[in-house]
Design a protein around this motif. Structure first.
Motif, PDB file in Angstrom:
ATOM      1  N   MET A   1     -35.762  55.527 -89.271  1.00  0.00           N
ATOM      2  CA  MET A   1     -35.076  54.277 -88.914  1.00  0.00           C
ATOM      3  C   MET A   1     -33.609  54.556 -88.603  1.00  0.00           C
ATOM      4  O   MET A   1     -32.939  55.282 -89.322  1.00  0.00           O
ATOM      5  CB  MET A   1     -35.192  53.264 -90.064  1.00  0.00           C
ATOM      6  N   SER A   2     -33.143  53.924 -87.529  1.00  0.00           N
ATOM      7  CA  SER A   2     -31.746  54.125 -87.132  1.00  0.00           C
ATOM      8  C   SER A   2     -30.815  53.551 -88.167  1.00  0.00           C
ATOM      9  O   SER A   2     -31.089  52.561 -88.815  1.00  0.00           O
ATOM     10  CB  SER A   2     -31.508  53.455 -85.770  1.00  0.00           C
ATOM     11  N   SER A   3     -29.655  54.177 -88.356  1.00  0.00           N
ATOM     12  CA  SER A   3     -28.677  53.684 -89.315  1.00  0.00           C
ATOM     13  C   SER A   3     -27.830  52.555 -88.746  1.00  0.00           C
ATOM     14  O   SER A   3     -27.142  51.867 -89.482  1.00  0.00           O
ATOM     15  CB  SER A   3     -27.785  54.842 -89.776  1.00  0.00           C
ATOM     16  N   SER A   4     -27.849  52.363 -87.420  1.00  0.00           N
ATOM     17  CA  SER A   4     -27.056  51.295 -86.822  1.00  0.00           C
ATOM     18  C   SER A   4     -27.703  49.949 -87.128  1.00  0.00           C
ATOM     19  O   SER A   4     -28.924  49.832 -87.193  1.00  0.00           O
ATOM     20  CB  SER A   4     -26.964  51.495 -85.310  1.00  0.00           C
ATOM     21  N   PRO A   5     -26.884  48.898 -87.327  1.00  0.00           N
ATOM     22  CA  PRO A   5     -27.442  47.599 -87.671  1.00  0.00           C
ATOM     23  C   PRO A   5     -28.312  47.048 -86.542  1.00  0.00           C
ATOM     24  O   PRO A   5     -27.997  47.193 -85.364  1.00  0.00           O
ATOM     25  CB  PRO A   5     -26.193  46.726 -87.867  1.00  0.00           C
ATOM     26  N   ARG A   6     -29.424  46.435 -86.917  1.00  0.00           N
ATOM     27  CA  ARG A   6     -30.254  45.751 -85.931  1.00  0.00           C
ATOM     28  C   ARG A   6     -29.674  44.362 -85.711  1.00  0.00           C
ATOM     29  O   ARG A   6     -29.368  43.649 -86.664  1.00  0.00           O
ATOM     30  CB  ARG A   6     -31.693  45.625 -86.453  1.00  0.00           C
ATOM     31  N   LYS A   7     -29.515  43.953 -84.467  1.00  0.00           N
ATOM     32  CA  LYS A   7     -28.920  42.654 -84.169  1.00  0.00           C
ATOM     33  C   LYS A   7     -29.917  41.505 -84.287  1.00  0.00           C
ATOM     34  O   LYS A   7     -29.603  40.440 -84.811  1.00  0.00           O
ATOM     35  CB  LYS A   7     -28.305  42.679 -82.768  1.00  0.00           C
ATOM     36  N   THR A   8     -31.117  41.693 -83.760  1.00  0.00           N
ATOM     37  CA  THR A   8     -32.118  40.627 -83.755  1.00  0.00           C
ATOM     38  C   THR A   8     -32.634  40.387 -85.161  1.00  0.00           C
ATOM     39  O   THR A   8     -33.027  41.324 -85.860  1.00  0.00           O
ATOM     40  CB  THR A   8     -33.293  41.007 -82.836  1.00  0.00           C
ATOM     41  N   ARG A   9     -32.642  39.114 -85.578  1.00  0.00           N
ATOM     42  CA  ARG A   9     -33.136  38.764 -86.902  1.00  0.00           C
ATOM     43  C   ARG A   9     -34.666  38.711 -86.894  1.00  0.00           C
ATOM     44  O   ARG A   9     -35.290  38.426 -85.869  1.00  0.00           O
ATOM     45  CB  ARG A   9     -32.605  37.413 -87.352  1.00  0.00           C
ATOM     46  N   ILE A  10     -35.281  38.937 -88.063  1.00  0.00           N
ATOM     47  CA  ILE A  10     -36.732  38.888 -88.204  1.00  0.00           C
ATOM     48  C   ILE A  10     -37.095  37.850 -89.262  1.00  0.00           C
ATOM     49  O   ILE A  10     -36.612  37.917 -90.404  1.00  0.00           O
ATOM     50  CB  ILE A  10     -37.310  40.258 -88.583  1.00  0.00           C
ATOM     51  N   ILE A  11     -37.943  36.899 -88.873  1.00  0.00           N
ATOM     52  CA  ILE A  11     -38.459  35.873 -89.785  1.00  0.00           C
ATOM     53  C   ILE A  11     -39.902  36.214 -90.123  1.00  0.00           C
ATOM     54  O   ILE A  11     -40.709  36.474 -89.233  1.00  0.00           O
ATOM     55  CB  ILE A  11     -38.398  34.474 -89.149  1.00  0.00           C
ATOM     56  N   CYS A  12     -40.240  36.192 -91.410  1.00  0.00           N
ATOM     57  CA  CYS A  12     -41.609  36.465 -91.861  1.00  0.00           C
ATOM     58  C   CYS A  12     -42.177  35.223 -92.539  1.00  0.00           C
ATOM     59  O   CYS A  12     -41.560  34.686 -93.470  1.00  0.00           O
ATOM     60  CB  CYS A  12     -41.635  37.614 -92.860  1.00  0.00           C
ATOM     61  N   THR A  13     -43.344  34.789 -92.099  1.00  0.00           N
ATOM     62  CA  THR A  13     -44.040  33.700 -92.764  1.00  0.00           C
ATOM     63  C   THR A  13     -44.782  34.257 -93.973  1.00  0.00           C
ATOM     64  O   THR A  13     -45.485  35.264 -93.868  1.00  0.00           O
ATOM     65  CB  THR A  13     -45.038  33.037 -91.807  1.00  0.00           C
ATOM     66  N   LEU A  14     -44.601  33.618 -95.120  1.00  0.00           N
ATOM     67  CA  LEU A  14     -45.249  34.075 -96.341  1.00  0.00           C
ATOM     68  C   LEU A  14     -46.577  33.362 -96.547  1.00  0.00           C
ATOM     69  O   LEU A  14     -46.777  32.229 -96.118  1.00  0.00           O
ATOM     70  CB  LEU A  14     -44.339  33.848 -97.546  1.00  0.00           C
TER      71      LEU A  14
END
Length: 469
Positions: A1-14
């Motif tokens: 995994m890259s150490s640079s921050p990911r810009k796009t947010r991720i939403i997970c349905t539980l």
């Protein structure tokens, strides 16, 4: 995994696949930013039990993981049937009001009392998320008869869509109001309104939330043609827009869906409102360990459009590979972000002096090699506005309130941190810079463009300055 921050947010349905402590921790570590609780399936007891666990795990991992409660909304559904109906092309199926007697062999009730008043002969009717298509042949005060156009199996409580038909459904059902009360009680960060059709629906939801003692941000789900027609007004009243492509893909001609998605993303960035692209992102991974190539391209398009967030539904609520789904989204997003985007944020409308101040800061940061944007905020406005302009530079937001950190977490490119604000702004700045150095985000000499809406002598002062770490 890259150490640079990911810009796009991720939403997970539980859901059943992911509501254990072990899975919650694994999802956060894999890159989940927001957990969605879907009230089409969730119970009040589940919400009350789950929210404190999310908060505890998030605190332990030093993550500002947000909680989104998604209201079911005024959906139209068929009634209960004794056994699954096997429908063939040409069959006549009756839909009737609750309490009305059946007049056809194939018959079921419908939960919306006003349906017969809203439809006309010749309207198309879609059942079970597009699996069965029908045409309305006759309508009376208590029932309607539909000709089956595609064969299929229909069980109990199947969802009904009526593409292009103006339905006089309420903005909030009695169930929504009960679920909203629990959302306010548990202090969730975002509340999503389903089947929002105009700006007044957003206002009604916000008023009901405030009346219940909540302070969540309002997400409006765009799911039908009427909402698309009213999109600018809905955007202006909402904190976040969700392109809910499940119902929307049924309500509009399917070939129009990609165009509508891009139009909504572009309008949100122009008008300064965050936007989520949702539904069927990695649908095949509910049962398969890898996505299809088409799904990879679909996710890539949302990231290339520079949406704030992408969302997983069944993939993480009931799927076999929830953590792998988050890891795949993370990989795709990071790669596409390195290739650039459509830069819709450059077309943002700047109506206020504060917005113009933010634009000046973004332009300054983007003109300096390796510059980093640092934003201080008490209410969350400035970091979100900074993110809406889609700067090339990284954005690090500091707030004194954990709830503000969670509410601004759903903005593209933001990394949030909670620190105590001193009465002396210079002391607060030193604390923030030291925090960035301590976790190796910046090194000595890194250019920092600082944006602040901090209070000085009882006045809120917007400022921009350039310093070096």
């Amino acid at each position: 995994m890259s150490s640079s921050p990911r810009k796009t947010r991720i939403i997970c349905t539980l859901g059943p696949a992911t509501d254990s402590d072990e899975m919650l921790e694994s999802l956060i570590k894999a890159g989940a930013n927001v957990f969605r609780l879907n009230m089409s399936h969730g119970t009040h007891e589940w919400v009350r039990e789950l929210c404190p666990r999310i908060r505890k795990i998030s605190d332990r991992l030093k993550s500002h993981t947000s909680i989104l409660l998604d209201l079911q909304g005024p959906s139209i559904r068929t009634g209960d049937v004794a056994e699954t109906m096997e429908l063939k092309k040409g069959d006549i199926l009756e839909f009737r009001k609750v309490g009305a007697a059946a007049t056809e062999k194939l018959s079921t009730t419908v939960n919306y009392e006003g349906l017969m008043d809203d439809v006309s002969v010749g309207d198309r009717l879609v059942v079970d998320n597009g699996n069965i298509l029908m045409l309305i042949k006759s309508v009376s005060a208590t029932n309607m008869l539909c000709e089956v156009r595609t064969e299929g199996s229909m069980g109990s409580r199947r969802h009904i869509n009526l593409p292009g038909v103006r339905l006089n459904l309420p903005a909030l059902t009695s169930k929504d109001r009960q679920d909203l009360s629990v959302a306010c009680e548990c202090g969730v960060d975002f509340i999503a309104g389903s089947f929002v059709r105009d700006a007044d629906h957003v206002r009604q939801l916000r008023a009901a939330m405030i009346e219940g003692g909540g302070d969540a941000k309002i997400i409006s789900k765009i799911e039908d043609q009427e909402a698309v027609r009213n999109i600018d007004d809905i955007i202006s009243e909402s904190d976040v827009i969700m392109v809910a492509r499940g119902d929307l893909g049924i309500e509009v001609n399917i070939e129009e869906l990609p165009i509508i998605q891009r139009k909504i993303v572009k309008r949100c960035l122009r008008l300064g409102t965050r936007v989520i692209v949702a539904t069927h992102m990695l649908e095949s991974m509910i049962t398969n360990p890898l996505p299809t190539r088409a799904e990879v391209t679909d996710v890539s398009n949302a990231v290339f459009e520079e949406a704030d967030s992408v969302m997983l539904s069944g993939e993480t609520s009931v799927g076999k590979y929830p953590v792998e789904c988050v890891e795949i989204l993370d990989r795709i997003a990071r790669r596409i972000e390195r290739s650039g985007g459509l830069a819709f944020g450059k077309e943002a409308m700047l109506r206020t002096e504060r917005q113009k101040t933010v634009r000046a800061a973004v332009q300054l940061a983007d003109s300096i090699t390796d510059a980093v944007l640092v934003v201080f905020t008490r209410r969350g406005y400035m970091p979100v506005q900074t993110a809406m302009l889609r700067p090339l530079s990284a954005i690090h937001a500091f707030a004194p309130d954990e709830a503000i950190c969670r509410q601004i977490n759903l903005a593209r490119g933001l990394t949030t941190r909670k620190i105590d604000f001193s009465e002396n702004p210079e002391d607060t700045l030193k604390t923030a810079v030291q925090a960035l150095k301590d976790d190796a985000t910046v090194s000595a000499g890194t250019p920092l463009v600082v944006i602040s809406d901090m209070t000085q002598k009882d006045k809120v002062v917007d400022s921009v300055l350039l310093i070096h770490a």
